[in-house]
Design a protein around this motif. Sequence first.
Motif, PDB file in Angstrom:
ATOM      1  N   LEU A 393       0.848  -1.173   0.000  1.00 60.60           N
ATOM      2  CA  LEU A 393       0.000   0.000   0.000  1.00 60.60           C
ATOM      3  C   LEU A 393       0.893   1.236   0.000  1.00 60.60           C
ATOM      4  O   LEU A 393       2.110   1.138   0.210  1.00 60.60           O
ATOM      5  CB  LEU A 393      -0.931   0.004   1.209  1.00 60.60           C
ATOM      6  N   SER A 394       0.310   2.390  -0.219  1.00 59.10           N
ATOM      7  CA  SER A 394       1.092   3.620  -0.225  1.00 59.10           C
ATOM      8  C   SER A 394       1.557   3.973   1.186  1.00 59.10           C
ATOM      9  O   SER A 394       0.983   3.534   2.187  1.00 59.10           O
ATOM     10  CB  SER A 394       0.261   4.773  -0.798  1.00 59.10           C
ATOM     11  N   LEU A 395       2.620   4.768   1.268  1.00 63.22           N
ATOM     12  CA  LEU A 395       3.035   5.380   2.537  1.00 63.22           C
ATOM     13  C   LEU A 395       2.048   6.511   2.804  1.00 63.22           C
ATOM     14  O   LEU A 395       1.954   7.456   2.018  1.00 63.22           O
ATOM     15  CB  LEU A 395       4.461   5.907   2.433  1.00 63.22           C
ATOM     16  N   GLN A 396       1.294   6.405   3.912  1.00 62.65           N
ATOM     17  CA  GLN A 396       0.151   7.292   4.090  1.00 62.65           C
ATOM     18  C   GLN A 396      -0.096   7.596   5.557  1.00 62.65           C
ATOM     19  O   GLN A 396       0.500   6.994   6.454  1.00 62.65           O
ATOM     20  CB  GLN A 396      -1.101   6.632   3.486  1.00 62.65           C
ATOM     21  N   MET A 397      -1.038   8.524   5.779  1.00 64.67           N
ATOM     22  CA  MET A 397      -1.521   8.812   7.132  1.00 64.67           C
ATOM     23  C   MET A 397      -2.969   9.269   7.042  1.00 64.67           C
ATOM     24  O   MET A 397      -3.465   9.601   5.962  1.00 64.67           O
ATOM     25  CB  MET A 397      -0.651   9.864   7.829  1.00 64.67           C
ATOM     26  N   HIS A 398      -3.638   9.256   8.205  1.00 59.48           N
ATOM     27  CA  HIS A 398      -5.047   9.649   8.284  1.00 59.48           C
ATOM     28  C   HIS A 398      -5.208  10.729   9.355  1.00 59.48           C
ATOM     29  O   HIS A 398      -4.628  10.625  10.442  1.00 59.48           O
ATOM     30  CB  HIS A 398      -5.927   8.447   8.639  1.00 59.48           C
ATOM     31  N   HIS A 399      -6.032  11.720   9.053  1.00 58.40           N
ATOM     32  CA  HIS A 399      -6.277  12.802  10.003  1.00 58.40           C
ATOM     33  C   HIS A 399      -7.323  12.444  11.052  1.00 58.40           C
ATOM     34  O   HIS A 399      -7.315  12.991  12.148  1.00 58.40           O
ATOM     35  CB  HIS A 399      -6.753  14.056   9.264  1.00 58.40           C
ATOM     36  N   HIS A 400      -8.247  11.536  10.710  1.00 57.93           N
ATOM     37  CA  HIS A 400      -9.432  11.363  11.554  1.00 57.93           C
ATOM     38  C   HIS A 400      -9.616   9.951  12.103  1.00 57.93           C
ATOM     39  O   HIS A 400     -10.588   9.711  12.807  1.00 57.93           O
ATOM     40  CB  HIS A 400     -10.683  11.753  10.758  1.00 57.93           C
ATOM     41  N   ARG A 401      -8.751   9.021  11.789  1.00 60.06           N
ATOM     42  CA  ARG A 401      -8.963   7.656  12.271  1.00 60.06           C
ATOM     43  C   ARG A 401      -7.665   6.981  12.667  1.00 60.06           C
ATOM     44  O   ARG A 401      -6.593   7.271  12.127  1.00 60.06           O
ATOM     45  CB  ARG A 401      -9.685   6.807  11.221  1.00 60.06           C
ATOM     46  N   GLY A 459     -14.194   7.868   6.068  1.00 59.33           N
ATOM     47  CA  GLY A 459     -14.285   7.846   4.616  1.00 59.33           C
ATOM     48  C   GLY A 459     -12.957   7.521   3.951  1.00 59.33           C
ATOM     49  O   GLY A 459     -11.878   7.779   4.497  1.00 59.33           O
ATOM     50  N   GLU A 460     -13.047   6.961   2.726  1.00 57.35           N
ATOM     51  CA  GLU A 460     -11.845   6.587   1.979  1.00 57.35           C
ATOM     52  C   GLU A 460     -11.032   7.803   1.541  1.00 57.35           C
ATOM     53  O   GLU A 460      -9.862   7.674   1.171  1.00 57.35           O
ATOM     54  CB  GLU A 460     -12.231   5.760   0.747  1.00 57.35           C
ATOM     55  N   ASP A 461     -11.648   8.992   1.563  1.00 58.82           N
ATOM     56  CA  ASP A 461     -10.899  10.179   1.157  1.00 58.82           C
ATOM     57  C   ASP A 461     -10.046  10.757   2.275  1.00 58.82           C
ATOM     58  O   ASP A 461      -9.342  11.751   2.072  1.00 58.82           O
ATOM     59  CB  ASP A 461     -11.851  11.248   0.611  1.00 58.82           C
ATOM     60  N   ASP A 462     -10.072  10.137   3.472  1.00 57.78           N
ATOM     61  CA  ASP A 462      -9.176  10.569   4.549  1.00 57.78           C
ATOM     62  C   ASP A 462      -7.858   9.822   4.430  1.00 57.78           C
ATOM     63  O   ASP A 462      -7.468   9.048   5.305  1.00 57.78           O
ATOM     64  CB  ASP A 462      -9.823  10.329   5.916  1.00 57.78           C
ATOM     65  N   ILE A 463      -7.182  10.004   3.314  1.00 59.56           N
ATOM     66  CA  ILE A 463      -5.870   9.392   3.075  1.00 59.56           C
ATOM     67  C   ILE A 463      -4.937  10.466   2.523  1.00 59.56           C
ATOM     68  O   ILE A 463      -5.245  11.096   1.510  1.00 59.56           O
ATOM     69  CB  ILE A 463      -5.949   8.217   2.070  1.00 59.56           C
ATOM     70  N   VAL A 464      -3.827  10.673   3.179  1.00 58.81           N
ATOM     71  CA  VAL A 464      -2.773  11.545   2.676  1.00 58.81           C
ATOM     72  C   VAL A 464      -1.617  10.644   2.259  1.00 58.81           C
ATOM     73  O   VAL A 464      -0.996   9.994   3.107  1.00 58.81           O
ATOM     74  CB  VAL A 464      -2.315  12.562   3.737  1.00 58.81           C
ATOM     75  N   ARG A 465      -1.350  10.572   0.960  1.00 54.76           N
ATOM     76  CA  ARG A 465      -0.287   9.702   0.455  1.00 54.76           C
ATOM     77  C   ARG A 465       1.012  10.494   0.294  1.00 54.76           C
ATOM     78  O   ARG A 465       1.014  11.589  -0.244  1.00 54.76           O
ATOM     79  CB  ARG A 465      -0.690   9.076  -0.883  1.00 54.76           C
ATOM     80  N   PHE A 466       2.119   9.862   0.730  1.00 52.20           N
ATOM     81  CA  PHE A 466       3.440  10.474   0.602  1.00 52.20           C
ATOM     82  C   PHE A 466       4.282   9.783  -0.469  1.00 52.20           C
ATOM     83  O   PHE A 466       5.037  10.438  -1.182  1.00 52.20           O
ATOM     84  CB  PHE A 466       4.167  10.424   1.950  1.00 52.20           C
ATOM     85  N   GLU A 467       4.156   8.470  -0.566  1.00 56.17           N
ATOM     86  CA  GLU A 467       4.862   7.692  -1.588  1.00 56.17           C
ATOM     87  C   GLU A 467       3.903   6.615  -2.077  1.00 56.17           C
ATOM     88  O   GLU A 467       3.135   6.053  -1.292  1.00 56.17           O
ATOM     89  CB  GLU A 467       6.121   7.024  -1.024  1.00 56.17           C
ATOM     90  N   ASP A 468       3.963   6.332  -3.395  1.00 53.08           N
ATOM     91  CA  ASP A 468       3.062   5.322  -3.936  1.00 53.08           C
ATOM     92  C   ASP A 468       3.646   4.769  -5.234  1.00 53.08           C
ATOM     93  O   ASP A 468       3.966   5.537  -6.150  1.00 53.08           O
ATOM     94  CB  ASP A 468       1.679   5.917  -4.191  1.00 53.08           C
ATOM     95  N   VAL A 469       3.767   3.448  -5.328  1.00 51.71           N
ATOM     96  CA  VAL A 469       4.336   2.827  -6.529  1.00 51.71           C
ATOM     97  C   VAL A 469       3.344   2.806  -7.679  1.00 51.71           C
ATOM     98  O   VAL A 469       3.699   2.458  -8.806  1.00 51.71           O
ATOM     99  CB  VAL A 469       4.819   1.391  -6.240  1.00 51.71           C
ATOM    100  N   TYR A 470       2.075   3.169  -7.426  1.00 54.88           N
ATOM    101  CA  TYR A 470       1.042   3.111  -8.449  1.00 54.88           C
ATOM    102  C   TYR A 470       0.693   4.483  -9.012  1.00 54.88           C
ATOM    103  O   TYR A 470      -0.337   4.650  -9.673  1.00 54.88           O
ATOM    104  CB  TYR A 470      -0.228   2.447  -7.885  1.00 54.88           C
TER     105      TYR A 470
END
Length: 476
Positions: A393-401, A459-470
Amino acid sequence: MKIYPVILCGGSGTRLWPMSRGGYPKQYLRLTGENTLVQQTALRLNGVSNVAAPIVITNAEQRFLVAEQLRGVQVAPSSIVLEPVGRNTGPAVAVAALLARQQSDDALLMVLPSDHVIMDEERFASLATSAASIARDNYLVTFGIEPTEPHTGYGYIRGGASLGGNDAAYQVERFVEKPDSATAQRFLQESGYYWNSGMFMLKASAYLEELGRHEPAILTQAELAVQAAKRDADFVRLDAAAFAECPNVSIDYAVMEKTERAAVVTAAGLGWNDIGSWTALAEIAPTDDKGNALIGDVLAEDVSNIYVRAEHRMVALVGVEDLVVVETADAVLVAHRDRAQDVKRIVEQLNQSGRHESVTHRKVFRPWGSYEGIDQGDRFQVKRIIVNPGSSLSLQMHHHRAEHWIVVRGTAKVFNGDNEMLLSENQSTYIPLGVTHRLENPGKIPLELIEVQSGSYLGEDDIVRFEDVYGRVPVR
């Protein structure tokens, strides 16, 4: 003269809801065998002589889905073209013609919708050979299906002067819009009328020439979109601004109904079906002596002329007839067989009310695997996640969960803030809110885990991606 197949993967397939949905339309479903419709389309090319690797046209949201399905049947496309917006088949074929002409000046295009069924593939290969021989003489050839009933759901083609050859081939006298019942009955009685299958064989150069004559704006914008396209791994991303300016016109309206070069090769016994409704699918399904097609875990007592598809649970029916019943994980459709075309009205209601069931299934596919909703409530959600071997999966973080991960099968490589760890079966970890994290599968078997999300917004839109191979990290 090599044939360059063009597999069109657009369309939403709303009339096959609840299995076919906006984010997972019918061409990606196993409706008539072990392979999906797009896989069947690609494999059908094996019987056609002198064929190049296919050009596949889809959209960005479905790019990994089509790529994975083609890999599943060992088909390597020459390119997967991503349309930034849907602009119908006229611009799509123009883009394919421009790409094919880069490979060969005399390229022949064989345009194939990916959501049709063809039962007799040997007959299809023979018909393709006949169409290619006619297209070499600069005809734009459409495949006409000899009608077996007065169908009102198809456009028709009226054949004109004979072109000879092994298969019946004619100049096109005219195209006819979808007729009413009386007109369709007259077409069947008069003969010389054929269903318009949406399949074509034509020289790339001839199509582009006719397009420039009849719809020059499409040609201009398609050229600009291809010239400014960017290659991203397996994908060709058309320039969004240029392609968005293409008129939204089908190949029929753009060229075929206007050109003097239109021809039709006709076929009987091809076993062609565009599966435009559940009734159409029921017509080609194996049935018992009472006309019932019972697929999945189905119990039936005193029923007739029923099409039932149970995908997840047992479905039981007593004393009913002339129905379509389709069960999925999150929706059940019950319709009279004569009203199956009206399923699209249910989809319209779903869209108007903002419900997700018109777009996504409970199980959602991603380039790295899939996730499936199991349970949800106030401030929590439970998912089953499967990560393919070697995927991440992407390197990510969430603000609300925050998230809890429990490994059920396989091995997980987890990056949790500054910590890196390996988790095996029955082990777990906790990802606090706001912490950067990544999940990988370093093993050789699928990684399966249960994710419990908790927080104020899930929600699925609470994703902040930093790195992603896709390629899903926006350029900053």
